[in-house]
Design an enzyme around this catalytic site. Structure first.
Site, PDB file in Angstrom:
ATOM      1  N   ASP A 351      70.362 -60.051 156.143  1.00  0.00           N
ATOM      2  CA  ASP A 351      71.468 -60.773 156.751  1.00  0.00           C
ATOM      3  C   ASP A 351      72.227 -59.858 157.711  1.00  0.00           C
ATOM      4  OD1 ASP A 351      73.436 -63.094 156.721  1.00  0.00           O
ATOM      5  OD2 ASP A 351      74.736 -61.463 156.034  1.00  0.00           O
ATOM      6  N   GLU A 387      67.744 -60.717 160.487  1.00  0.00           N
ATOM      7  CA  GLU A 387      68.596 -61.628 161.239  1.00  0.00           C
ATOM      8  C   GLU A 387      69.217 -60.747 162.321  1.00  0.00           C
ATOM      9  OE1 GLU A 387      72.118 -64.912 160.519  1.00  0.00           O
ATOM     10  OE2 GLU A 387      72.221 -63.018 159.428  1.00  0.00           O
TER      11      GLU A 387
END
Length: 712
Positions: A351, A387
């Site tokens: 993330d 990401e």
């Protein structure tokens, strides 16, 4: 009764049971003292024993306690200066979670004592709280790491053969009618035969679980009767979250997670974890003191250089872990290795990965974080997915991660959404995304599988809502996230939300087929979010992060079985044809050129596209020839991989367009195997240079069987 303690050893970090006792260690560079607190049971509000550490090696405090067994509950109190302006927030009144805890018994019971300062004091976080937080903080747990893995082996599916399924443990399983009530929403439910059958029937090779690290449920959400459902607020990076356990809180969650992985592996399905190493659940200077902040704030977080009271925030959550510090890098690497070695997971999706790459304020692709992973013989061998952005300046880093990494391709998402909603966009952009995004990933020895292609993810509209809503319809507790863009790039097909209009419903179904046909016929690694294959809706909510309810859960009873069958067949077709799973880039001239050996681009009249054709933003249609002899790859036995030829026609224009098929040198006859304008494809054969009608907003796929003597 006094507890006996010995000096112990500084490694490994955390609580390690050796069969006779437990070695406890804690990194706290700036601390002046550490106390280990033992608790008799999960309901205990005060410690039964307190052990003062007397040994310290290289900033690591340690002690060995004979006779301590798995299931023992513990926490730490750490002494040192309380000087927020200098970055120090030590407060021994606060019981702290061990960062290396392998299990955490329970969740936070929100109370003012969990904060290092006095709530409501005029000096805010510069004040000092003397209230004891022990009754309200979950306790760390000593575990027995032994587990019978049997003959478990990682599937090790190559990237180019992968189909990723993003899912939430609770969301996927809470309403499945075949899963027993007592295990719904748990790791056991994910490993249940009903879920595994759905995944294998669908053709999924890897399930990417949204965060399962123990996380903090934000106080303001709890007070509203909501929760941090998505879980992007980690506090225990070694501990599987207890909320997803059906087998107890004092170590049962660890064994249950392992049983889930073992069951998925047996079915050939990899397990990828969505991990959040960029920040913790302790928030900014006004946040609680739960673990890192009280253990050694300055040794874990990025602080503002000229006023260390405040935190650098590249994550939008209040703080950022400082991956430039050796102890933080070690912590992240130790966590990753633990999940690979002890928990047998097959990869990670990072993330806001750009945060981990930041050297000072800049994102640096050669940062220590990537260097360490690259040389690590364990971590470097699993799937690593970024990401590739954060909320800081310069944080959008699509295409800039090192070799060995794959990336969520946000440009793919945006381009394909724009194309099918009829927005003005260049065909050249669409072509780049269809061919694996060579403009982003071809440098530095990366391959098409560096691109994780997706239309939707947990963050934003579901696929059904993407074709049903122009505007977000979040409730008062929702937040507008919009996939990091100014809008969702959605189109409701003529009516907002639910409708009885048969023409609108028909078009929506066709658009969903268009999106998935494009996704699974593109080069790169396809990823879908759970439920999209069954028509799941969030009723227009584009950011359901706090909705642990029917808004987020899959409604299995209301599944769109027709679209599920379409998706199953589409994935199976992709799996059978290496032409759509290329390991290497298309070669020859640039993708916008002419006369390529392995790919060709055609206009409706059957002629090849010229350079000028790519710059017309009003153009909505094109055809693509894929040469099955031009894959440029060998199988594991060293034999050349070949496939049939394929001719794809994409028409995003709202009216039908006649297409002339290419000359005989490309194939003398073609079988139509896909037509998204139809609920059921009627297979028809067509000759070279024949004219066929391509309906508005549809995809047609034609296949030319290449005879053995034609394969060269």
């Amino acid at each position: 009764m006094k507890t006996i303690s010995y000096p112990g050893k500084p490694y490994p970090l955390g609580a390690t049971w050796d069969g006779e006792g437990v070695n406890f260690t804690l990194y706290a560079d700036n601390a002046s003292g550490v106390e280990l607190c033992l608790f008799d049971d999960t309901n205990a509000t005060t410690e039964s024993h307190k052990i003062v550490f007397t040994e310290r090696s290289h900033h690591i405090w340690h002690a060995y306690l004979p006779g301590i067994k798995p299931g023992q509950l513990y926490g730490y109190r750490v002494h040192g200066p309380y000087e927020p302006e200098n970055g120090h927030r030590f407060n021994p009144n606060k019981l702290l979670i061990d960062p290396y805890a392998k299990a955490i018994a329970g969740t936070i019971d929100w109370h003012d004592s969990l904060f290092g300062y006095e709530i409501g004091h005029e000096a805010e976080d510069l004040s000092f709280s003397e209230s004891d937080s022990a009754p309200y903080i979950p306790k760390s747990v000593v575990i027995d790491s032994n587990f019978d893995w049997g003959d478990d082996q990682p599937p090790r599916r190559p990237y180019h053969q992968s189909v990723i399924y993003e899912a939430h443990v609770r969301g996927l399983t809470m309403q499945h009618p075949e899963i027993p009530d007592d295990i719904r929403g748990t790791y056991s439910a994910i490993g249940h035969p009903a879920i595994i059958k759905h995944l294998t029937d669908l053709g999924i090779t890897a399930i990417e679980l949204m965060p399962v690290h123990q996380y903090v449920n934000d106080r303001y959400l709890v007070e509203k009767g909501l929760s941090n459902y998505w879980g992007y607020n980690s506090i225990g990076f070694f501990a599987p979250d207890v909320r997803y356990s059906s087998k107890g809180v004092t170590g049962g969650q660890v064994a249950e997670f392992k049983e889930m992985v073992k069951a998925l592996h047996k079915a050939g399905i990899e397990v990828i974890l969505d991990v959040v190493y960029n920040h913790t659940g302790e928030g900014n200077q006004m946040g609680p003191t739960l673990s890192f902040k009280g253990i050694d704030n300055a040794s874990y977080y990025r602080l503002v250089e000229d006023d260390k009271r405040y935190y650098m925030d590249y994550t939008g959550t209040g703080n950022t872990l400082n991956a430039m510090l050796p102890n933080v890098l070690r912590y992240i690497m130790d966590s990753l290795r633990y999940w690979i070695i002890e928990m047998h997971v097959d990869g990670f999706r990072f993330d806001l990965a750009s945060t981990l790459a930041r050297e000072l304020h800049e994102v640096n692709r050669l940062s220590a974080f990537f260097d360490i992973i690259h040389q690590d013989p364990i971590i470097s061998q699993v799937k690593l997915i970024a990401e590739p952005w954060d909320v800081g300046e310069g944080g959008y880093q699509v295409g800039k991660f090192p070799p060995g990494w794959a990336e969520w391709n946000g440009k793919y998402r945006d381009s394909i959404r724009d194309y099918w909603r009829g927005a003005d966009s260049m065909l050249g952009e669409f072509a780049q995304r269809l061919t694996g995004s060579p403009d982003l990933y071809q440098d530095d020895y990366r391959r098409p599988s560096a691109s994780i292609n997706f239309i939707t993810a947990h963050d934003g509209f579901t696929l059904h809502d993407l074709v049903s809503y122009n505007e977000k319809h979040n409730d008062e507790n929702g937040e507008d996230n919009n996939d990091g863009e100014s809008h969702n790039r959605s189109w409701n097909c003529g009516a907002e939300g639910d409708t009885d209009d048969e023409e609108v419903i028909k078009l929506r179904k066709q658009q969903k087929r268009n999106f998935f046909a494009t996704l699974f016929l593109s080069q790169g690694v396809p990823m879908i979010v759970s439920g999209d294959e069954m028509g799941r809706t969030q009723r227009g909510n584009n950011n359901a992060y706090c909705q642990d309810n029917e808004i987020s859960w899959l409604n299995w009873e209301d599944a769109d079985k027709e679209f599920l069958e379409f998706t199953q067949k589409l994935i199976a077709f992709r799996r059978e044809h290496p032409a759509f799973m290329r390991r290497r880039w298309f070669q020859g001239q640039p993708v916008t050129g002419r006369g390529l050996e392995d790919i060709g681009w055609f206009l409706p009249d059957g002629t090849e596209m010229t350079e000028d054709n790519w710059s017309h933003d009003f153009a909505k249609s094109l055809a693509v020839f894929l040469n099955g002899n031009g894959l440029h790859a060998l199988d594991p036995k060293g034999e050349r991989i070949v496939d049939d030829h394929f001719y794809l026609i994409f028409n995003a224009f709202h009216e039908a367009i006649d297409y002339v098929l290419p000359p005989k040198k490309y194939g003398d006859n073609w079988l139509k195997v896909l037509d998204t304008s139809m609920d059921k494809v009627r297979r028809t054969t067509h000759e070279a240079e024949e004219k066929i009608s391509v309906q508005g907003r549809s995809v047609i796929l034609l296949q030319h069987h290449v005879k053995r003597n034609e394969r060269h």
